[in-house]
Design a protein around this motif. Structure first.
Motif, PDB file in Angstrom:
ATOM      1  N   MET A   1      51.865  27.475 103.529  1.00  0.00           N
ATOM      2  CA  MET A   1      51.442  26.092 103.675  1.00  0.00           C
ATOM      3  C   MET A   1      52.541  25.312 104.420  1.00  0.00           C
ATOM      4  O   MET A   1      53.719  25.566 104.228  1.00  0.00           O
ATOM      5  CB  MET A   1      51.188  25.461 102.321  1.00  0.00           C
ATOM      6  CG  MET A   1      50.085  26.153 101.512  1.00  0.00           C
ATOM      7  SD  MET A   1      48.459  25.874 102.173  1.00  0.00           S
ATOM      8  CE  MET A   1      47.984  24.447 101.265  1.00  0.00           C
ATOM      9  N   THR A   2      52.097  24.395 105.226  1.00  0.00           N
ATOM     10  CA  THR A   2      52.992  23.613 106.069  1.00  0.00           C
ATOM     11  C   THR A   2      52.806  22.135 105.765  1.00  0.00           C
ATOM     12  O   THR A   2      51.670  21.655 105.706  1.00  0.00           O
ATOM     13  CB  THR A   2      52.687  23.892 107.557  1.00  0.00           C
ATOM     14  OG1 THR A   2      52.911  25.281 107.805  1.00  0.00           O
ATOM     15  CG2 THR A   2      53.547  23.064 108.473  1.00  0.00           C
ATOM     16  N   LYS A   3      53.899  21.413 105.579  1.00  0.00           N
ATOM     17  CA  LYS A   3      53.815  19.983 105.311  1.00  0.00           C
ATOM     18  C   LYS A   3      53.560  19.232 106.612  1.00  0.00           C
ATOM     19  O   LYS A   3      54.277  19.398 107.598  1.00  0.00           O
ATOM     20  CB  LYS A   3      55.094  19.457 104.668  1.00  0.00           C
ATOM     21  CG  LYS A   3      55.027  17.964 104.350  1.00  0.00           C
ATOM     22  CD  LYS A   3      56.266  17.472 103.655  1.00  0.00           C
ATOM     23  CE  LYS A   3      57.344  17.220 104.692  1.00  0.00           C
ATOM     24  NZ  LYS A   3      58.514  16.539 104.172  1.00  0.00           N
ATOM     25  N   VAL A   4      52.507  18.391 106.595  1.00  0.00           N
ATOM     26  CA  VAL A   4      52.132  17.555 107.725  1.00  0.00           C
ATOM     27  C   VAL A   4      51.952  16.140 107.202  1.00  0.00           C
ATOM     28  O   VAL A   4      51.411  15.943 106.113  1.00  0.00           O
ATOM     29  CB  VAL A   4      50.811  18.045 108.361  1.00  0.00           C
ATOM     30  CG1 VAL A   4      50.357  17.125 109.468  1.00  0.00           C
ATOM     31  CG2 VAL A   4      50.941  19.472 108.860  1.00  0.00           C
ATOM     32  N   VAL A   5      52.407  15.153 107.976  1.00  0.00           N
ATOM     33  CA  VAL A   5      52.253  13.761 107.574  1.00  0.00           C
ATOM     34  C   VAL A   5      51.411  13.034 108.615  1.00  0.00           C
ATOM     35  O   VAL A   5      51.725  13.063 109.801  1.00  0.00           O
ATOM     36  CB  VAL A   5      53.624  13.049 107.414  1.00  0.00           C
ATOM     37  CG1 VAL A   5      53.433  11.598 107.009  1.00  0.00           C
ATOM     38  CG2 VAL A   5      54.494  13.790 106.409  1.00  0.00           C
ATOM     39  N   PHE A   6      50.333  12.406 108.153  1.00  0.00           N
ATOM     40  CA  PHE A   6      49.486  11.566 108.987  1.00  0.00           C
ATOM     41  C   PHE A   6      49.802  10.119 108.629  1.00  0.00           C
ATOM     42  O   PHE A   6      49.838   9.778 107.444  1.00  0.00           O
ATOM     43  CB  PHE A   6      48.008  11.841 108.714  1.00  0.00           C
ATOM     44  CG  PHE A   6      47.566  13.229 109.074  1.00  0.00           C
ATOM     45  CD1 PHE A   6      47.073  13.501 110.338  1.00  0.00           C
ATOM     46  CD2 PHE A   6      47.640  14.266 108.158  1.00  0.00           C
ATOM     47  CE1 PHE A   6      46.660  14.782 110.684  1.00  0.00           C
ATOM     48  CE2 PHE A   6      47.224  15.545 108.489  1.00  0.00           C
ATOM     49  CZ  PHE A   6      46.741  15.803 109.756  1.00  0.00           C
ATOM     50  N   ALA A  18      49.086  21.815 104.702  1.00  0.00           N
ATOM     51  CA  ALA A  18      48.091  22.388 105.602  1.00  0.00           C
ATOM     52  C   ALA A  18      48.196  23.903 105.613  1.00  0.00           C
ATOM     53  O   ALA A  18      49.298  24.454 105.606  1.00  0.00           O
ATOM     54  CB  ALA A  18      48.296  21.833 107.007  1.00  0.00           C
ATOM     55  N   ARG A  19      47.059  24.542 105.669  1.00  0.00           N
ATOM     56  CA  ARG A  19      47.032  26.006 105.725  1.00  0.00           C
ATOM     57  C   ARG A  19      47.320  26.481 107.133  1.00  0.00           C
ATOM     58  O   ARG A  19      46.731  26.006 108.097  1.00  0.00           O
ATOM     59  CB  ARG A  19      45.673  26.526 105.292  1.00  0.00           C
ATOM     60  CG  ARG A  19      45.411  26.339 103.838  1.00  0.00           C
ATOM     61  CD  ARG A  19      44.140  27.015 103.448  1.00  0.00           C
ATOM     62  NE  ARG A  19      43.933  26.796 102.021  1.00  0.00           N
ATOM     63  CZ  ARG A  19      42.842  27.140 101.389  1.00  0.00           C
ATOM     64  NH1 ARG A  19      41.862  27.729 102.034  1.00  0.00           N
ATOM     65  NH2 ARG A  19      42.737  26.906 100.102  1.00  0.00           N
ATOM     66  N   VAL A  90      47.990  24.832 113.018  1.00  0.00           N
ATOM     67  CA  VAL A  90      49.066  24.722 112.036  1.00  0.00           C
ATOM     68  C   VAL A  90      49.787  26.065 111.928  1.00  0.00           C
ATOM     69  O   VAL A  90      49.164  27.119 111.870  1.00  0.00           O
ATOM     70  CB  VAL A  90      48.510  24.309 110.655  1.00  0.00           C
ATOM     71  CG1 VAL A  90      49.608  24.325 109.596  1.00  0.00           C
ATOM     72  CG2 VAL A  90      47.844  22.940 110.734  1.00  0.00           C
ATOM     73  N   SER A  91      51.108  25.982 111.911  1.00  0.00           N
ATOM     74  CA  SER A  91      51.957  27.149 111.667  1.00  0.00           C
ATOM     75  C   SER A  91      53.255  26.637 111.051  1.00  0.00           C
ATOM     76  O   SER A  91      53.489  25.422 111.000  1.00  0.00           O
ATOM     77  CB  SER A  91      52.254  27.902 112.965  1.00  0.00           C
ATOM     78  OG  SER A  91      53.122  27.140 113.777  1.00  0.00           O
ATOM     79  N   ASP A  92      54.093  27.561 110.626  1.00  0.00           N
ATOM     80  CA  ASP A  92      55.391  27.176 110.064  1.00  0.00           C
ATOM     81  C   ASP A  92      56.189  26.322 111.042  1.00  0.00           C
ATOM     82  O   ASP A  92      56.990  25.488 110.633  1.00  0.00           O
ATOM     83  CB  ASP A  92      56.213  28.410 109.701  1.00  0.00           C
ATOM     84  CG  ASP A  92      55.637  29.178 108.523  1.00  0.00           C
ATOM     85  OD1 ASP A  92      54.838  28.598 107.766  1.00  0.00           O
ATOM     86  OD2 ASP A  92      55.979  30.357 108.367  1.00  0.00           O
ATOM     87  N   ALA A  93      55.965  26.506 112.326  1.00  0.00           N
ATOM     88  CA  ALA A  93      56.697  25.751 113.349  1.00  0.00           C
ATOM     89  C   ALA A  93      56.389  24.259 113.302  1.00  0.00           C
ATOM     90  O   ALA A  93      57.149  23.457 113.829  1.00  0.00           O
ATOM     91  CB  ALA A  93      56.382  26.304 114.739  1.00  0.00           C
ATOM     92  N   LEU A  94      55.288  23.863 112.652  1.00  0.00           N
ATOM     93  CA  LEU A  94      54.930  22.442 112.546  1.00  0.00           C
ATOM     94  C   LEU A  94      55.469  21.777 111.278  1.00  0.00           C
ATOM     95  O   LEU A  94      55.193  20.602 111.042  1.00  0.00           O
ATOM     96  CB  LEU A  94      53.402  22.264 112.564  1.00  0.00           C
ATOM     97  CG  LEU A  94      52.671  22.571 113.847  1.00  0.00           C
ATOM     98  CD1 LEU A  94      51.192  22.225 113.696  1.00  0.00           C
ATOM     99  CD2 LEU A  94      53.258  21.832 115.020  1.00  0.00           C
ATOM    100  N   GLU A  95      56.210  22.508 110.480  1.00  0.00           N
ATOM    101  CA  GLU A  95      56.721  21.959 109.217  1.00  0.00           C
ATOM    102  C   GLU A  95      57.350  20.595 109.434  1.00  0.00           C
ATOM    103  O   GLU A  95      58.254  20.420 110.241  1.00  0.00           O
ATOM    104  CB  GLU A  95      57.748  22.902 108.596  1.00  0.00           C
ATOM    105  CG  GLU A  95      58.353  22.413 107.294  1.00  0.00           C
ATOM    106  CD  GLU A  95      57.353  22.317 106.148  1.00  0.00           C
ATOM    107  OE1 GLU A  95      57.518  21.417 105.309  1.00  0.00           O
ATOM    108  OE2 GLU A  95      56.406  23.120 106.079  1.00  0.00           O
TER     109      GLU A  95
END
Length: 106
Positions: A1-6, A18-19, A90-95
Motif C-alpha cells: 500500500m502506498t500513501k497518497v494525499v489528495f 492506495a493499492r 500507483v506504486s511504491d515510487a509514489l509514496e
C-alpha cells in the motif's frame, strides 16, 4: 500500500492508502475523495479525475500521453502540471505524493 494525499481546493486533505497497480483515480474513488467523479471509469474519456501535480512529481512521472492531453486541453483550471489521475499507476515510487484537486471539480 502506498500513501497518497489528495487536497481539495479548499485545503481539506484526504490521506489514503492506495493499492499498488491501481490508478490514483481508483484510490480516490475507493476512499470517497470528493471531486474525483471518474465518470468514464478510468478510460481516459472524460477528464473528471483531473489532478494537479507538484512540479517535482510531474517531472518524475512525465507528461500526459496524446489521448490524455486531448482530454485535458479544454479542461478548466488546467495547469502545466495537470494530469488525469486515471492515467497514473500507483506504486511504491509514489509514496507520499500530494495532488491538488481543481476547484471546478468540487
Amino acid at each position: 500500500m502506498t500513501k497518497v494525499v489528495f487536497v481539495e481546493a479548499n485545503g481539506t486533505r484526504h490521506e489514503v492508502q492506495a493499492r499498488d497497480g491501481r490508478s490514483l483515480m481508483q484510490a480516490a474513488v475507493q476512499n470517497a475523495v470528493p471531486g474525483i467523479d471518474a465518470d468514464c471509469g478510468g478510460k481516459c474519456l472524460c477528464a473528471t479525475c483531473h489532478v494537479i501535480l507538484p512540479a517535482d512529481w510531474y517531472a518524475r512521472l512525465g507528461g500526459p500521453n496524446p489521448e490524455e492531453k486531448e482530454m485535458l486541453d479544454p479542461t478548466p483550471e488546467r495547469t502545466p502540471t495537470s494530469r488525469l489521475s486515471c492515467q497514473i499507476q500507483v506504486s511504491d515510487a509514489l509514496e507520499g505524493i500530494v495532488v491538488q484537486l481543481p476547484a471546478f471539480q468540487m
